[in-house]
Design an enzyme around this catalytic site. Structure first.
Site, mmCIF file in Angstrom:
data_model
loop_
_atom_site.group_PDB
_atom_site.id
_atom_site.type_symbol
_atom_site.label_atom_id
_atom_site.label_comp_id
_atom_site.label_asym_id
_atom_site.label_seq_id
_atom_site.Cartn_x
_atom_site.Cartn_y
_atom_site.Cartn_z
ATOM 1 N N HIS B 297 1.051 -1.134 -0.226
ATOM 2 C CA HIS B 297 0.033 -0.069 0.073
ATOM 3 C C HIS B 297 0.542 1.119 -0.015
ATOM 4 O O HIS B 297 1.578 1.352 0.500
ATOM 5 C CB HIS B 297 -0.659 -0.585 0.985
ATOM 6 N N ASP B 309 6.282 1.150 7.255
ATOM 7 C CA ASP B 309 4.882 0.439 6.631
ATOM 8 C C ASP B 309 4.201 1.641 5.452
ATOM 9 O O ASP B 309 3.741 2.924 5.957
ATOM 10 C CB ASP B 309 3.824 0.327 7.927
ATOM 11 N N GLU B 343 -4.742 2.272 2.226
ATOM 12 C CA GLU B 343 -5.225 0.391 2.793
ATOM 13 C C GLU B 343 -5.456 1.436 5.213
ATOM 14 O O GLU B 343 -6.348 0.216 5.545
ATOM 15 C CB GLU B 343 -4.119 -0.114 3.832
ATOM 16 N N GLU B 344 -4.627 2.194 5.241
ATOM 17 C CA GLU B 344 -4.465 2.334 6.894
ATOM 18 C C GLU B 344 -6.083 3.231 7.502
ATOM 19 O O GLU B 344 -6.205 2.448 8.445
ATOM 20 C CB GLU B 344 -4.152 4.043 7.239
ATOM 21 N N ASP B 371 3.501 -6.273 3.630
ATOM 22 C CA ASP B 371 2.875 -5.388 4.715
ATOM 23 C C ASP B 371 3.294 -5.234 6.309
ATOM 24 O O ASP B 371 2.319 -5.067 6.298
ATOM 25 C CB ASP B 371 1.535 -4.670 4.599
ATOM 26 N N HIS B 441 3.323 2.677 12.437
ATOM 27 C CA HIS B 441 2.550 4.146 13.218
ATOM 28 C C HIS B 441 3.032 4.765 14.129
ATOM 29 O O HIS B 441 2.255 5.822 14.282
ATOM 30 C CB HIS B 441 0.976 3.041 14.239
#
Lengths: 480, 480
Positions: B297, B309, B343-344, B371, B441
């Site tokens: 992604h 990520d 995606e997130e 991912d 994140h």
């Protein structure tokens, strides 16, 4: 050396602990089970060790404490002395039964303040500095440096063929670390001879100085130091490593025409100095005179903090005993942690240990060393003969649950290797090798490069194998 | 959708390349061998791919370029648009046969400038800020924040039992990531429900705000954001994550007596925005209408640079095709890289892809997603049925030479999962998981946390499996 009074105390612990009722409820009953070696299921013990390390492990705390107390630990330095004192205190705090400082005599070399590789020709690059570090043990240059033409050499054969061209020049050993090799340790092994032998071989042909491409897997601007050797009867010439980025620049320049550089180092040599291995015993319950060594080296280079090399190994070794104590898994045999001094530039501690313990090496059942960084565990490499190899594979198998149960023939550890001649089966802890030679011997080898979880997994893996060997009914078959 | 003209061009390449003489000498003859699918030995092909990636791989270059061009890539933001443009150009530069932007409609949420969790009682800690990040999608608080008593809740059962006490309070979900689980993905899975469902469940019981312990494997002061959900008919209350260190402090305070805090967020919601998946095809030589998807992604959170990520996944996917082109390993089937948007916080790109390609999903032979970060490859997890699983294991076996050949049932990837209902066998790339949830994140997910060698190994592992599936004589058995 049989520690008889302490042994009795250790043995007496068993019935006392057996009287303590096991707690029930949500809290795991770690620490409350009496050791019952004969009945322990290997997988259950391994799982307990891994769980305890993952949940409450202190390997990272040991490491953080070490690099705070003694970030620079080169043999003979005040930092190395601070590390010895730190290790003694840490072992005592953890609760080792015996802690000893065992003397050894180490070389005391200092980097000094000046280290410079500066291009002086061609004119287009005159004055450009290439990032460098003196190789450990290098002699200084004259003040102001040595200025000479560069001759790039990529193999010993090439050096022999071009030896007539070497006199008066600075030899630049530029053979790269082979990144295509699947094992970075093989990549390192295929290039490090330039660092260890380069100064001698170049001087034999009349060179006035040596510069090497850093023995490193990463292409960046951090030079990698490491020991270089001299030889009696051969002129000692100054030697430095340049970063891999600087080496690629120098390669391009040399390919276009003559290049000259100025090499200046003010390294100092202070002769021999007294130092120590730090040795701690967790005494065995049944055969305390039989010993399983868990080794690592306490010294380190004077750049970075030696967080991976070999602070992580020291943390692993200390944590093995802390975990066994915490889980009441004291094994039949003695587990001895040896934090060796002077692995990086002399192996004085390793030699002193093998010499001073010569009369009990036949009772050293096994020795393992962690000196490949604090990364995710993958397994172990060993010099064990077929019979012991088969046993080690069986004992390590429970580590398959964390993909760390492989045992294969291979290198073990520079320090423990001094015991090989006595037939002691040896092993090296084998973590993931992708990052080690990016940090090794650089300013970049600092605590932030170590993952706490990876370090905890490694400590657990070593603890599982060490416990299994030390607690096995029969000693490991010896090497012949 | 059959790309017929391009397909012919690709097929014609084979005889032309066969006329070019193979270079001899020191340089490996990469790029000069004509593809001969029927005769290729799988291990030899795998070894060539791994060697090429280790020596000259560009995965890290793709990643460095992405995070420089578009460090913050949250859906709907200018950064996400920059990432789309970057990906389109990068695919073109690599030499994909076709590159397309495929539209999707994404939510556009902004964090805003203010995010604060400040203790207001007891008096001893009044004014102390706990490091926090708004959860993605959170509504703002009123200006000045919401001040209320804290109620700590560690399970849904506890929330149900204490629901009478929740009204007017800020619910603090404090269940930790279980570090003892061997898979950090399981640890994450066991705690992330607090982030995704917490705001809804707390609001149902009358809470005025939500604070969660960051869903993280590391104990440090970096809060971890991530998407939170709301539900029609349930009051939308502001939600933030505090760092794990802050959480441990708050746990200790709550255990001693009443605690109050002020939660202030000025997140903004801009409604829907147009965006794109970026899709690139390497057309197959024999069955270009049959497709193997390599997904990742392109969007990411607005903190850190999404280096792991999922910048690493994007780099992996692009590098798969670059490697196959570089090695003249164009397979029988089309390899399609899909860099999914959103995606997130919505999966809008994944849903758009599955919808807009519905008529060719029966010709999607396989889809794989990366991912889980750019770490050392360990293997793959898959939803494949027994028959396809056996084939995948056989095809991945040559990766045992880099300890990355395992294939086991398990989760695959959030984006490609939209194709599961169509029977497409799916897989997820499975790297070492020790570090991912320390960076995930957070502000800490930056390029320096990615090892170039680890990223190259991962790209090679995916390329080997993708090539093998795409070049296999028979398509992979479908799921039922």
């Amino acid at each position: 050396m049989l520690h008889s009074t302490r042994t009795r105390r250790a043995a007496v612990l068993v019935p006392i602990l057996a009287l303590i009722p096991v707690a029930t409820g949500l809290v795991p009953d770690r620490g409350a089970q009496p050791p019952e070696p004969a009945n322990r299921d290997a997988s259950e013990v391994a799982a307990r060790i891994v769980t305890a390390s993952l949940l409450d492990g202190q390997a990272y705390d040991h490491l953080a404490s070490l690099v705070a107390a003694a970030p620079h630990r080169l043999s003979g330095s005040p930092g190395a002395a601070a590390a010895v004192e730190w290790a003694r205190k840490r072992m005592t705090k953890i609760g080792f039964d015996e802690v000893r400082l065992e003397p050894c005599t180490v070389p005391h070399w200092e980097r000094g303040e000046v280290q410079s590789v500066r291009l002086t020709a061609p004119a287009s690059v005159t004055g450009v500095e290439l990032r460098c570090l003196a190789l450990g043990g290098s002699v200084p240059s004259p003040e102001g440096g040595i200025e000479a033409e560069v001759i790039a050499i990529s193999s010993w054969d090439e050096l022999a063929q071009r030896s007539a061209d070497v006199a008066g020049k600075i030899v630049y050993f530029n053979r790269p670390f082979d990144l295509a090799l699947r094992s970075t340790f093989e990549g390192y092994g295929g290039a490090v001879d330039q660092r260890s032998r380069g100064a001698v071989e170049a001087a034999k042909a009349g060179a006035v100085g040596v510069v090497i491409r850093s023995v490193a897997s990463a292409i960046d601007d951090f030079p990698h130091t490491g020991g270089t050797n001299y030889q009696d009867g051969v002129t000692r010439i100054p030697a430095a490593a340049i970063s891999t980025l600087a080496a690629e620049r120098l390669d391009a320049l040399v390919a276009r025409g003559p290049v000259r550089l100025n090499l200046e180092l003010d390294c100092r040599w202070h002769g021999d100095a007294p130092s120590f291995n730090v040795v701690g015993d967790l005494l065995g319950t049944e055969s305390p005179e039989e010993i399983v060594v868990v080794g690592a080296h306490l010294d380190g280079w004077d750049v970075g903090h030696g967080a991976h090399d070999d602070g992580s190994g020291c943390a692993h070794a200390l944590e093995v005993v802390r975990l066994l104590l915490d889980l009441d898994l004291r094994p039949r045999r003695t587990v001895r942690v040896v934090l060796f001094m002077n692995e990086e530039n002399g192996l004085a501690g390793a030699r002193a240990y093998a010499r001073d313990h010569a009369d009990e090496l036949d009772r050293h059942v096994f020795a393992i060393e962690s000196d490949r960084g604090g990364f995710t565990p993958r397994g172990f490499s060993t010099n064990a003969g077929d019979e012991a190899l088969a046993v080690l594979r069986e004992l390590a198998a429970p580590l398959d649950e964390i993909d760390a149960g492989s045992v294969d023939p291979g290198g073990t550890g520079a320090d423990i290797s001094q015991m090989a001649a006595s037939g002691v089966p040896l092993a090296g802890f084998l973590p993931d090798g992708a990052r080690y030679f990016a940090y090794h011997h650089t300013e970049n080898d600092t605590l932030d490069k170590v993952s706490e979880r990876e370090l905890r997994l490694g400590a657990a893996a070593i603890a599982v194998l060490v416990h299994a060997v030390a607690d096995r009914e029969q000693p490991l078959p010896r090497n012949r």
